[in-house]
Design an enzyme around this catalytic site. Structure first.
Site, PDB file in Angstrom:
ATOM      1  N   SER A  45       8.841   4.135   7.616  1.00  0.00           N
ATOM      2  CA  SER A  45       9.872   4.615   6.687  1.00  0.00           C
ATOM      3  C   SER A  45      10.197   6.099   6.814  1.00  0.00           C
ATOM      4  N   ALA A  47       7.650  -0.977   6.158  1.00  0.00           N
ATOM      5  CA  ALA A  47       8.522  -0.344   7.154  1.00  0.00           C
ATOM      6  C   ALA A  47       7.840   0.874   7.757  1.00  0.00           C
ATOM      7  N   TYR A  67      15.847   4.913  12.528  1.00  0.00           N
ATOM      8  CA  TYR A  67      15.404   4.255  11.282  1.00  0.00           C
ATOM      9  C   TYR A  67      16.590   3.586  10.589  1.00  0.00           C
ATOM     10  N   HIS A  71      13.949   7.835  -3.686  1.00  0.00           N
ATOM     11  CA  HIS A  71      13.189   7.829  -4.945  1.00  0.00           C
ATOM     12  C   HIS A  71      11.766   8.281  -4.659  1.00  0.00           C
ATOM     13  N   LYS A 107      17.274  -0.390   9.871  1.00  0.00           N
ATOM     14  CA  LYS A 107      17.454  -0.895   8.505  1.00  0.00           C
ATOM     15  C   LYS A 107      18.798  -1.603   8.351  1.00  0.00           C
ATOM     16  N   THR A 136      18.618   0.777   2.424  1.00  0.00           N
ATOM     17  CA  THR A 136      18.527   2.217   2.152  1.00  0.00           C
ATOM     18  C   THR A 136      19.869   2.939   2.242  1.00  0.00           C
ATOM     19  N   GLU A 188      20.227   5.585   3.677  1.00  0.00           N
ATOM     20  CA  GLU A 188      20.340   6.155   5.033  1.00  0.00           C
ATOM     21  C   GLU A 188      21.368   5.389   5.866  1.00  0.00           C
ATOM     22  N   ARG A 202       4.459   9.596  -3.581  1.00  0.00           N
ATOM     23  CA  ARG A 202       5.273   9.777  -2.381  1.00  0.00           C
ATOM     24  C   ARG A 202       4.392  10.301  -1.249  1.00  0.00           C
ATOM     25  N   LEU A 243       8.984  -4.663   1.528  1.00  0.00           N
ATOM     26  CA  LEU A 243       9.009  -3.194   1.440  1.00  0.00           C
ATOM     27  C   LEU A 243       8.340  -2.545   2.655  1.00  0.00           C
ATOM     28  N   THR A 253       0.810  -1.220   0.000  1.00  0.00           N
ATOM     29  CA  THR A 253       0.000   0.000   0.000  1.00  0.00           C
ATOM     30  C   THR A 253       0.845   1.273   0.000  1.00  0.00           C
ATOM     31  N   GLY A 254       2.169   1.117   0.074  1.00  0.00           N
ATOM     32  CA  GLY A 254       3.060   2.280   0.063  1.00  0.00           C
ATOM     33  C   GLY A 254       3.440   2.681  -1.360  1.00  0.00           C
ATOM     34  N   GLN A 255       4.291   3.690  -1.463  1.00  0.00           N
ATOM     35  CA  GLN A 255       4.708   4.193  -2.784  1.00  0.00           C
ATOM     36  C   GLN A 255       5.320   3.085  -3.639  1.00  0.00           C
TER      37      GLN A 255
HETATM   38  P1  NDP Z   1       6.030   3.955   2.367  1.00  0.00           P
HETATM   39  O1  NDP Z   1       6.159   4.614   3.691  1.00  0.00           O
HETATM   40  O2  NDP Z   1       5.303   4.652   1.261  1.00  0.00           O
HETATM   41  O3  NDP Z   1       5.303   2.530   2.561  1.00  0.00           O
HETATM   42  C1  NDP Z   1       5.543   1.749   3.707  1.00  0.00           C
HETATM   43  C2  NDP Z   1       4.658   0.516   3.656  1.00  0.00           C
HETATM   44  O4  NDP Z   1       4.908  -0.283   4.836  1.00  0.00           O
HETATM   45  C3  NDP Z   1       3.151   0.817   3.659  1.00  0.00           C
HETATM   46  O5  NDP Z   1       2.505  -0.106   2.796  1.00  0.00           O
HETATM   47  C4  NDP Z   1       2.755   0.533   5.103  1.00  0.00           C
HETATM   48  O6  NDP Z   1       1.408   0.163   5.263  1.00  0.00           O
HETATM   49  C5  NDP Z   1       3.653  -0.659   5.383  1.00  0.00           C
HETATM   50  N1  NDP Z   1       3.784  -0.949   6.824  1.00  0.00           N
HETATM   51  C6  NDP Z   1       4.124  -0.102   7.816  1.00  0.00           C
HETATM   52  N2  NDP Z   1       4.113  -0.740   9.002  1.00  0.00           N
HETATM   53  C7  NDP Z   1       3.745  -2.020   8.751  1.00  0.00           C
HETATM   54  C8  NDP Z   1       3.540  -3.161   9.571  1.00  0.00           C
HETATM   55  N3  NDP Z   1       3.721  -3.122  10.896  1.00  0.00           N
HETATM   56  N4  NDP Z   1       3.164  -4.312   8.982  1.00  0.00           N
HETATM   57  C9  NDP Z   1       2.972  -4.384   7.635  1.00  0.00           C
HETATM   58  N5  NDP Z   1       3.155  -3.335   6.815  1.00  0.00           N
HETATM   59  C10 NDP Z   1       3.538  -2.166   7.357  1.00  0.00           C
HETATM   60  O7  NDP Z   1       7.502   3.558   1.900  1.00  0.00           O
HETATM   61  P2  NDP Z   1       8.141   3.535   0.419  1.00  0.00           P
HETATM   62  O8  NDP Z   1       7.228   2.860  -0.503  1.00  0.00           O
HETATM   63  O9  NDP Z   1       8.689   4.869   0.100  1.00  0.00           O
HETATM   64  O10 NDP Z   1       9.408   2.610   0.693  1.00  0.00           O
HETATM   65  C11 NDP Z   1       9.339   1.190   0.578  1.00  0.00           C
HETATM   66  C12 NDP Z   1      10.455   0.577   1.393  1.00  0.00           C
HETATM   67  O11 NDP Z   1      11.715   0.991   0.890  1.00  0.00           O
HETATM   68  C13 NDP Z   1      10.453   0.942   2.880  1.00  0.00           C
HETATM   69  O12 NDP Z   1      10.936  -0.191   3.579  1.00  0.00           O
HETATM   70  C14 NDP Z   1      11.465   2.066   2.971  1.00  0.00           C
HETATM   71  O13 NDP Z   1      12.013   2.145   4.261  1.00  0.00           O
HETATM   72  C15 NDP Z   1      12.464   1.638   1.919  1.00  0.00           C
HETATM   73  N6  NDP Z   1      13.208   2.672   1.236  1.00  0.00           N
HETATM   74  C16 NDP Z   1      12.550   3.717   0.645  1.00  0.00           C
HETATM   75  C17 NDP Z   1      13.232   4.651  -0.079  1.00  0.00           C
HETATM   76  C18 NDP Z   1      12.557   5.806  -0.735  1.00  0.00           C
HETATM   77  O14 NDP Z   1      13.245   6.757  -1.113  1.00  0.00           O
HETATM   78  N7  NDP Z   1      11.254   5.760  -0.938  1.00  0.00           N
HETATM   79  C19 NDP Z   1      14.713   4.555  -0.237  1.00  0.00           C
HETATM   80  C20 NDP Z   1      15.294   3.390   0.386  1.00  0.00           C
HETATM   81  C21 NDP Z   1      14.554   2.487   1.087  1.00  0.00           C
HETATM   82  P3  NDP Z   1       0.245   1.255   5.546  1.00  0.00           P
HETATM   83  O15 NDP Z   1      -0.237   1.695   4.197  1.00  0.00           O
HETATM   84  O16 NDP Z   1      -0.741   0.448   6.304  1.00  0.00           O
HETATM   85  O17 NDP Z   1       0.851   2.384   6.327  1.00  0.00           O
HETATM   86  P1  GDR Z   2      14.889  11.025   3.936  1.00  0.00           P
HETATM   87  O1  GDR Z   2      13.666  11.772   3.218  1.00  0.00           O
HETATM   88  O2  GDR Z   2      15.011  11.399   5.355  1.00  0.00           O
HETATM   89  O3  GDR Z   2      16.079  11.206   3.051  1.00  0.00           O
HETATM   90  O4  GDR Z   2      14.382   9.509   3.899  1.00  0.00           O
HETATM   91  P2  GDR Z   2      12.945  13.155   3.521  1.00  0.00           P
HETATM   92  O5  GDR Z   2      12.303  13.542   2.245  1.00  0.00           O
HETATM   93  O6  GDR Z   2      12.104  13.082   4.738  1.00  0.00           O
HETATM   94  O7  GDR Z   2      14.170  14.153   3.843  1.00  0.00           O
HETATM   95  C1  GDR Z   2      15.174  14.452   2.892  1.00  0.00           C
HETATM   96  C2  GDR Z   2      16.025  15.612   3.377  1.00  0.00           C
HETATM   97  O8  GDR Z   2      15.258  16.815   3.320  1.00  0.00           O
HETATM   98  C3  GDR Z   2      15.459  17.554   4.529  1.00  0.00           C
HETATM   99  N1  GDR Z   2      14.311  18.435   4.774  1.00  0.00           N
HETATM  100  C4  GDR Z   2      13.055  18.040   5.054  1.00  0.00           C
HETATM  101  N2  GDR Z   2      12.508  16.802   5.146  1.00  0.00           N
HETATM  102  C5  GDR Z   2      11.175  16.718   5.404  1.00  0.00           C
HETATM  103  N3  GDR Z   2      10.608  15.511   5.445  1.00  0.00           N
HETATM  104  N4  GDR Z   2      10.401  17.830   5.629  1.00  0.00           N
HETATM  105  C6  GDR Z   2      10.916  19.092   5.574  1.00  0.00           C
HETATM  106  O9  GDR Z   2      10.218  20.074   5.767  1.00  0.00           O
HETATM  107  C7  GDR Z   2      12.309  19.204   5.256  1.00  0.00           C
HETATM  108  N5  GDR Z   2      13.146  20.256   5.078  1.00  0.00           N
HETATM  109  C8  GDR Z   2      14.342  19.780   4.793  1.00  0.00           C
HETATM  110  C9  GDR Z   2      15.625  16.461   5.583  1.00  0.00           C
HETATM  111  O10 GDR Z   2      16.225  16.997   6.761  1.00  0.00           O
HETATM  112  C10 GDR Z   2      16.504  15.473   4.829  1.00  0.00           C
HETATM  113  O11 GDR Z   2      17.849  15.841   4.913  1.00  0.00           O
HETATM  114  C11 GDR Z   2      13.756   8.959   2.748  1.00  0.00           C
HETATM  115  C12 GDR Z   2      12.760   7.887   3.236  1.00  0.00           C
HETATM  116  O12 GDR Z   2      12.009   7.443   2.132  1.00  0.00           O
HETATM  117  C13 GDR Z   2      13.492   6.709   3.842  1.00  0.00           C
HETATM  118  O13 GDR Z   2      12.563   5.669   4.135  1.00  0.00           O
HETATM  119  C14 GDR Z   2      14.524   6.205   2.834  1.00  0.00           C
HETATM  120  O14 GDR Z   2      15.250   5.129   3.390  1.00  0.00           O
HETATM  121  C15 GDR Z   2      15.473   7.331   2.452  1.00  0.00           C
HETATM  122  O15 GDR Z   2      14.704   8.389   1.885  1.00  0.00           O
HETATM  123  C16 GDR Z   2      16.498   6.899   1.401  1.00  0.00           C
END
Ligand code: NDP
Ligand code: GDR
Length: 323
Positions: free
Chosen positions: A86, A84, A151, A181, A155, A127, A129, A186, A82, A10-12
């Site tokens: 997150s 988390a 976090y 990404h 991870k 990640t 991170e 998002r 996926l 259900t996430g991105q």
């Molecule tokens: P999202 O936050 O959009 O999605 C997270 C998903 O995890 C949702 O479907 C959420 O469900 C589900 N979830 C949360 N808690 C639980 C739980 N207890 N049991 C089952 N499911 C759960 O994340 P993204 O799609 O952006 O990221 C996907 C994965 O990749 C994550 O693990 C993230 O940490 C990792 N990641 C993301 C990056 C990015 O830039 N987007 C970069 C690197 C890694 P619900 O809809 O119910 O909340």
């Molecule tokens: P990140 O993403 O922490 O890299 O994790 P986020 O977009 O939250 O922050 C990126 C950078 O932007 C700075 N920032 C702000 N961030 C948010 N959220 N809101 C603000 O107003 C703001 N202003 C500045 C942050 O300090 C940070 O440096 C994401 C998530 O998807 C993780 O789950 C994943 O693992 C990593 O990307 C790769």
């Protein structure tokens, strides 16, 4: 026909990955965690028009019995973990939940696979991170880790447990070390989407200011649609391994704002302001990925430019808010 199970469907990323796997003819199953607001759960899958094409299972990463039940019922060829907690900033407010879901949750999935279906191929969402306080200017699979948030520490545990289950039990378990990404799907709290939503609101006269935290933070931003392709490619390899997935270009939050505001003919400096509430107890200042291994071994490269990503996100937010 292959069968895939996606935690976090259900996430991105889950939504884009489900779309990709459906297009390849997979039967796609996903975990659904029960919510009192059930009507919003499938929003991203609906946005892509695929909600009816996937099969959902009531489960939670923190309850291994639910994972065992689902894996027994689905018997997947591939599992993509996926799911988390997150959002990095929340991980300081909820460190134990974050560790339980994003760290131990991965081990629950690995254990369920090891016990029931050890031939299942496993993908772990690692990640950038994990590099945190960077030890090299361009981070590759060989760069030492230095996590800077609960976090990232959670991870990193899941990452090493994936390596450990591969080496200890011979599981086909791979980790993608994905850099940031983004996409129109998002979550709104992440900085890119917060900016594109803010730009759309300001353009439409619904708001005037956009308050942000650290404007100097730099990230290697790609498009989620490109990145889920790399996840799938990893599980098609004969040998499991870990891969960095990134664009190789880093951009500051400030410059991301410039791109987004200029797309609608506005100046970022007229609208953005710093608000300390959005700063973090410890910051990851800069990330820049080296995805040479993914290119050489998977034939994968990012195809969407940052400029294209920004335009797609701003346009989607304008459309959403104009409805
Ligand atoms: P999202 O936050 O959009 O999605 C997270 C998903 O995890 C949702 O479907 C959420 O469900 C589900 N979830 C949360 N808690 C639980 C739980 N207890 N049991 C089952 N499911 C759960 O994340 P993204 O799609 O952006 O990221 C996907 C994965 O990749 C994550 O693990 C993230 O940490 C990792 N990641 C993301 C990056 C990015 O830039 N987007 C970069 C690197 C890694 P619900 O809809 O119910 O909340
Ligand atoms: P990140 O993403 O922490 O890299 O994790 P986020 O977009 O939250 O922050 C990126 C950078 O932007 C700075 N920032 C702000 N961030 C948010 N959220 N809101 C603000 O107003 C703001 N202003 C500045 C942050 O300090 C940070 O440096 C994401 C998530 O998807 C993780 O789950 C994943 O693992 C990593 O990307 C790769």
């Amino acid at each position: 026909m292959k069968t895939a199970l996606i935690t976090g469907i259900t996430g991105q990323d889950g939504a884009y990955l489900a779309q990709l796997l459906l297009s390849k003819g997979y039967a796609v199953h996903g975990l659904l965690r029960r919510s009192a607001s059930a009507d919003v759960i499938g929003a991203r899958l609906s946005f892509l028009g695929i909600l009816q094409d996937v099969q959902m299972h009531d489960a939670n990463l923190t309850d291994i019995t639910s994972l065992i039940r689902v894996i027994e019922a689905v018997r997947p060829d591939e599992v993509y973990n996926l799911g988390a907690q997150s959002f990095v900033k929340t991980s300081w407010q909820q460190p134990i939940l974050t560790g339980t879901v994003s760290g131990l949750g991965a081990v629950n999935v690995l254990e369920a696979i090891r016990i029931i279906a050890p031939k299942t191929r496993f993908y772990q969402a690692s990640t950038s991170e994990m590099y945190g306080l960077i030890q090299e200017p361009r981070q590759s699979e060989k760069t030492p880790f230095y996590p800077r948030s609960p976090y990232a520490a959670a991870k990193l545990y899941a990452h090493w447990m994936t390596v450990n289950y591969r080496e200890s039990f011979g599981l086909h378990a791979s980790s993608g070390i994905l850099f940031n990404h983004e996409s129109p799907l998002r979550g709104i709290e992440f900085v890119t989407r917060k900016i594109t939503d803010g730009v759309a609101r300001i353009k439409l006269g619904l708001a005037d200011k956009l308050l942000l935290g650290n404007l100097d933070a730099k990230r290697d931003w790609g498009h989620a649609r490109d990145y889920v392709e790399a996840m799938w490619l990893m599980l098609q390899q004969e040998t499991p391994d870990d891969y960095v997935v990134a664009t190789g270009r880093t951009t500051s939050v400030r410059d991301f704002c410039e791109l987004a505001f200029s797309h609608v003919g506005l100046k970022a400096a007229d609208h953005i302001a710093m608000d300390e509430r959005y700063l973090r107890p410890a910051e990851v200042e800069v990330l820049l990925g080296n995805a040479d291994k993914a290119k050489a071994k998977l034939g994968w490269e990012a195809t969407t430019t940052l400029e294209q990503l920004v335009v797609e996100m701003v346009e989607a937010d304008l459309k959403r808010l104009s409805r």
